[in-house]
Design an enzyme around this catalytic site. Structure first.
Site, mmCIF file in Angstrom:
data_model
loop_
_atom_site.group_PDB
_atom_site.id
_atom_site.type_symbol
_atom_site.label_atom_id
_atom_site.label_comp_id
_atom_site.label_asym_id
_atom_site.label_seq_id
_atom_site.Cartn_x
_atom_site.Cartn_y
_atom_site.Cartn_z
ATOM 1 C CG ASP A 190 58.033 25.667 23.005
ATOM 2 O OD1 ASP A 190 57.746 26.810 23.185
ATOM 3 O OD2 ASP A 190 58.081 24.670 23.759
ATOM 4 C CG ASP B 130 65.329 32.320 24.815
ATOM 5 O OD1 ASP B 130 65.246 32.365 26.155
ATOM 6 O OD2 ASP B 130 64.671 31.423 24.205
#
Length: 667
Positions: free
Chosen positions: A407, A185
């Protein structure tokens, strides 16, 4: 003019290149105190996952076994099987390098990897490099410990990358194949999120930090560097994919070794985009006058799944200068989407795009942008090498994100700095005025990286392929001996050897160019409706009564005959018989597809890499550049209609060894 941070690192890149054969260069005060040992010799192979076993993380195995023991019964038995799969080790903060009371440090993990090695079979150790300054600029759940400042970059280099490189370079680990998954990311934000001030600020530090990491890690011969490329739902649009190709090329070209500093790319890290959408293979299929890609879920993104995304991104990256030998990896730890909600057959009844997509997609998220602790997700394909055969750019499936680790948390009284994207009662928008639920699992609020029992149970229950429950069976063996038994101008016939499985094989799935085209119960299939004089690649998987799916067979390539049907004609198929990394042998079958006997035949192809013919048998073969011409001998040029002969050859190569497309002419 380059950003000052980038400009400063040009000197460091050159120093790293010069030091690649000896000691690591000393960069920064922290590194100058003690030099890294000289690197031990190691062979850098094209695919480090081929012929190797994956590292089993003792920390993860302990979490899985504790959960399985607590749940017990049938579910616990299924959960316990998860521990037998390799997962990545995350270096997600500086303290992770040394470890703590509950988690092994990097050196301890590598010592365990050495202990797990069996005989001469190497172990692949996956390590996630994940601590950039200003990390996760577009969200909050995984914000890092370092600020997006020059001081943060210096800390990243000297207190994070340098110590990691020093451990990995220890000569005693030279026999371990180390796959470095570099900064999930990160660079995709440089393509799509520059309107966010945090990302605009962080981007030059992302670029400089990754350049520095590549320079340090590429210099270690047994380290393989893979850059994160997001996933299909992020960069799948051509308007994102094209600039992404340029961004990754820019970073590689800034390193001392250039494109050679990158071994490949990894997609779907910690995400849930499925490998394939088996009932939505064509994004341009029109329903109710509109293409499927126009559905709200896809928003004109033609990359419905990771297979098509990765193969398209591979072509984009190669067109930007990366060598064809780069390998594509997919994180399949949570993209299985099994369970009762998964469609099992095409539903062609809906007459609108929205209804057709909703009825047939296996990705059950309400919004494709949902990403945090997704409700209904399942574990995906097991880690494996060459899932589509040796000629496919996707070289392995990995479990980068350990299944069952959260997450991120969401804001409440106990978690004031949580991420709203993780709130099960929250919503998200798609930028077009539509609002969707976050689809996060309700009932718990657990920070990123910590064990999430409810998520783990759900991932196991919804696994696809499912975990076996018949005597610990984990699935059928891969079909072997896949061969092309015949071709015409519009068809290819295949045959293979049956798989074995304690629960019994219930069928086989045939894939053409990565897309499933048929499910059959026998060991043969004829693929029809093909174009003449066209090369097609095939693989086959087996499935059993428990829902387990085998690894894919080795791939074969077949070229259909030229159209016309009368007179003389021929087709040729190519199969690698033995590949040892620097050379290989292959056989080519030639079939008379005409209606009269041939007198002679000629097969031609061009290799996509640096393959070099060394000898041949049963044909007169010669190479000029990348082009090869093989002509029949006096004793095998005459073929009756439908008759087949074959010839073979040996060649050397480095890098990739993709099977070429063949043309065959006869007289």
């Amino acid at each position: 003019m380059p950003h000052p941070v980038l400009r400063r690192l040009r000197t460091a890149a050159a120093a790293t290149l010069l030091g690649a054969t000896g000691l690591l260069p000393s960069i920064g005060a922290a590194a100058s105190a003690h030099a890294t040992p000289a690197y031990a010799a190691a062979v850098h192979v094209a695919n480090p996952f081929a012929g190797a076993t994956g590292y089993l993380n003792p920390d993860f195995a302990a979490e899985v076994k504790a959960q399985a023991s607590a749940d017990g019964g049938t579910l616990g038995a299924l959960e316990s099987q998860v521990a037998a799969n390799p997962t990545a080790v995350w270096m997600d903060h500086i303290g992770a390098i040394a470890g703590d009371a509950t988690h092994l440090g990097l050196q301890a993990h590598l010592d365990h990897a050495l202990a797990q090695q069996q005989g001469a079979t190497p172990v692949v150790f996956q390590v996630v490099i994940y601590d950039l300054p200003g990390r996760d600029c577009a969200a909050i759940a995984s914000n890092g410990e370092l600020p997006a400042t020059a001081a943060g970059l210096t800390t990243y280099e000297t207190q994070y990358i340098d110590p990691i490189a020093a451990v990995l370079a220890n000569p005693k680990y030279a026999g371990v194949r180390i796959a470095a998954i570099i900064e999930p990311d990160s660079l995709p934000n440089a393509v799509t999120n520059q309107s966010k001030p945090a990302c605009a600020t962080a981007t030059p530090y992302y670029e400089s930090g990754i350049e520095y990491a590549l320079n340090k890690l590429h210099a270690i011969p047994n380290v393989y560097d893979y850059l994160d490329i997001g996933h299909a739902g992020w960069l799948g649009w051509s308007t994102n994919m094209v600039p992404a190709g340029r961004e990754y090329a820019k970073i590689a070209q800034a390193t001392g070794a250039g494109f050679a500093s990158v071994d490949g790319f990894v997609s779907d890290t910690a995400n849930t985009t499925p490998l394939t959408e088996p009932f939505l293979p064509d994004p341009d299929l029109t329903v109710g006058g509109q293409p499927l890609k126009s559905a709200n879920f896809y928003q004109y993104n033609p990359a419905f799944d990771e297979y098509h995304y990765d193969t398209a991104m591979y072509s984009t990256l190669v067109s930007n200068g990366f060598p064809s030998s780069i390998g594509m990896l997919v994180d399949t730890s949570r993209n299985g989407w099994g369970g009762s909600a998964r469609p099992t057959a095409l539903n062609s009844a809906p007459t609108t795009v929205e209804a057709y997509v909703a009825a047939n997609k296996v990705d059950q998220k309400p919004f494709r942008g949902d990403w945090c602790n997704i409700n209904g997700a399942g574990i995906g394909a097991r880690p494996q090498s060459q899932p589509y055969g040796a000629g496919n750019p996707i070289i392995a499936f990995l479990w980068v994100k350990p299944p069952g680790e959260s997450d991120g948390d969401y804001p409440d009284a106990s978690h004031p700095h949580g991420d709203p994207h993780c709130d099960p009662n929250g919503t998200q928008t798609d930028g077009n005025g539509n609002t969707y639920p976050t689809d996060s699992i309700p009932g718990a609020n657990i920070p990123a990286g910590q064990w999430f029992p409810a998520q783990f149970r759900q991932l196991v229950q919804n696994a696809y392929p499912a975990f076996g429950n018949s005597g610990g069976n984990t699935g059928p063996t891969a079909p072997s001996g896949l061969t092309v038994t015949g071709t015409t101008s519009s068809s290819v016939s295949l045959g293979w050897t049956a798989s074995t499985d304690p629960a019994g094989v219930t069928g086989y799935s045939v894939y053409r160019n990565g897309t499933k085209v048929a499910t059959v119960t026998g060991t043969g299939y004829t693929d029809t409706g093909l174009s003449p004089a066209t090369a097609y690649q095939y693989t086959v998987t087996a499935q059993d009564a428990a829902g387990n799916v085998s690894p894919a067979s080795a791939a074969v390539t077949a070229t259909t005959a030229t159209s016309g049907g009368g007179g003389s004609g021929c087709s040729a198929t190519y199969a690698v018989a033995n590949d040892w990394g620097t050379g290989f042998t292959a056989s080519v079958s030639v079939t008379n597809t005409g209606t009269s006997a041939t007198k002679s035949w000629t097969v031609k192809w061009s290799w996509g890499g640096n393959q070099q013919l060394t000898n041949s048998w049963n044909a007169s073969a010669a190479q000029s550049g990348t082009a090869v011409t093989a002509a029949s001998q006096a004793y095998n040029g005459a073929l009756a209609p439908n008759a087949t002969t074959s010839f073979g050859f040996q060649a050397t190569y480095s890098g990739g060894n993709t099977a070429p497309s063949l043309t065959c002419t006869a007289s």
